[in-house]
Write an enzyme that holds these catalytic residues in place. Sequence first.
Site, PDB file in Angstrom:
ATOM      1  N   CYS A   1       0.853  -1.188   0.000  1.00 33.47           N
ATOM      2  CA  CYS A   1       0.000   0.000   0.000  1.00 33.47           C
ATOM      3  C   CYS A   1       0.889   1.239   0.000  1.00 33.47           C
ATOM      4  CB  CYS A   1      -0.909   0.011   1.228  1.00 33.47           C
ATOM      5  SG  CYS A   1      -2.029  -1.392   1.351  1.00 33.47           S
TER       6      CYS A   1
ATOM      7  N   ARG B   1      -4.710   1.616  -1.333  1.00 28.80           N
ATOM      8  CA  ARG B   1      -4.824   0.290  -0.736  1.00 28.80           C
ATOM      9  C   ARG B   1      -4.738  -0.837  -1.748  1.00 28.80           C
ATOM     10  NH1 ARG B   1      -9.969  -2.805   1.843  1.00 28.80           N
ATOM     11  NH2 ARG B   1      -8.827  -4.328   3.103  1.00 28.80           N
ATOM     12  N   LEU B   2      -3.927  -1.814  -1.405  1.00 26.74           N
ATOM     13  CA  LEU B   2      -3.951  -3.106  -2.082  1.00 26.74           C
ATOM     14  C   LEU B   2      -4.710  -4.038  -1.147  1.00 26.74           C
ATOM     15  CD1 LEU B   2      -3.003  -4.943  -4.407  1.00 26.74           C
ATOM     16  CD2 LEU B   2      -0.982  -5.478  -3.028  1.00 26.74           C
TER      17      LEU B   2
ATOM     18  N   ASN C   1       0.724   0.733   5.952  1.00 25.08           N
ATOM     19  CA  ASN C   1       1.236  -0.116   4.880  1.00 25.08           C
ATOM     20  C   ASN C   1       1.982  -1.267   5.531  1.00 25.08           C
ATOM     21  OD1 ASN C   1       2.464  -1.212   2.566  1.00 25.08           O
ATOM     22  ND2 ASN C   1       4.167   0.228   2.682  1.00 25.08           N
ATOM     23  N   GLY C   2       1.484  -2.488   5.368  1.00 22.08           N
ATOM     24  CA  GLY C   2       2.219  -3.591   5.951  1.00 22.08           C
ATOM     25  C   GLY C   2       1.385  -4.810   6.261  1.00 22.08           C
ATOM     26  N   GLU C   3       1.943  -5.664   7.092  1.00 21.68           N
ATOM     27  CA  GLU C   3       1.280  -6.896   7.504  1.00 21.68           C
ATOM     28  C   GLU C   3       1.790  -7.290   8.891  1.00 21.68           C
ATOM     29  OE1 GLU C   3       0.858 -11.599   6.122  1.00 21.68           O
ATOM     30  OE2 GLU C   3       2.094 -10.204   4.960  1.00 21.68           O
TER      31      GLU C   3
ATOM     32  N   ASP D   1      -5.811  -6.406  10.036  1.00 16.07           N
ATOM     33  CA  ASP D   1      -4.801  -6.062  11.031  1.00 16.07           C
ATOM     34  C   ASP D   1      -4.705  -4.557  11.267  1.00 16.07           C
ATOM     35  OD1 ASP D   1      -3.760  -5.615   8.520  1.00 16.07           O
ATOM     36  OD2 ASP D   1      -1.841  -6.590   8.878  1.00 16.07           O
TER      37      ASP D   1
END
Length: 224
Positions: free
Chosen positions: A2, A50-51, A73-75, A98
């Site tokens: 993202c 956003r992805l 942006n992340g996981e 998340d």
Amino acid sequence: MCAILGWSNHKEDLLENMNLFKEMLELMKYRGYDSKGYYFENHTLLGHNRLSIIDLENGKQPMYYENLIIIYNGELYNTNEIKEDLLKKGYDFDTTCDTEVLLKGYHCYKEKILEKIEGIFAFAIYDQKEKSIFLARDRFGIKPLYYTLKNNNFLFSSSIKSILKSKVIRPILSKKELEELLALGPSRKQGHGVFKDIKQLRPAHYMIYKKGNIKIKRYWNLKT
């Protein structure tokens, strides 16, 4: 993948720059084609591309909780663990993404949440009451996060080119940074950029911006 983007100026009204800000975010469309979102107020602009991967319908950003607004942006790899802890503390959840866990985790623990989460991330949380912005980057700097502070303008972005689009910073190459790039390339020294006055938030660090002032602190160190 993202993209996050922010612009804050505690002295000038930024609403006249809304269209320019949208163009700045559009330059990072390749980082997230699925949706985009904005938050605009007089002295702070936030944007997100956003992805969509988790909770496609409900995970749109910016995301809000009480006086806090997040762009992320992340996981997170331990989302369920953090979520279970927050449920025990009385927090409710409206999504399965998340982003909401991170936002409410910050609401509960403030910067200490960085000691609990595991993953790859770059995020910003704007406090509407305090008029402050909290930014953080993952432990090894997998996700990019650039910033500048120039003439009361504080900008941060997933990409240098979006900052340059603002015209706040002129694209002047730094001799020192160029030397490092040529010597180390394609790598470069952590925390540095290629253009003068544009820096990276270093891995395992967080930043607090408020009324023209920046405080940066390391939250994690690799131990042998």
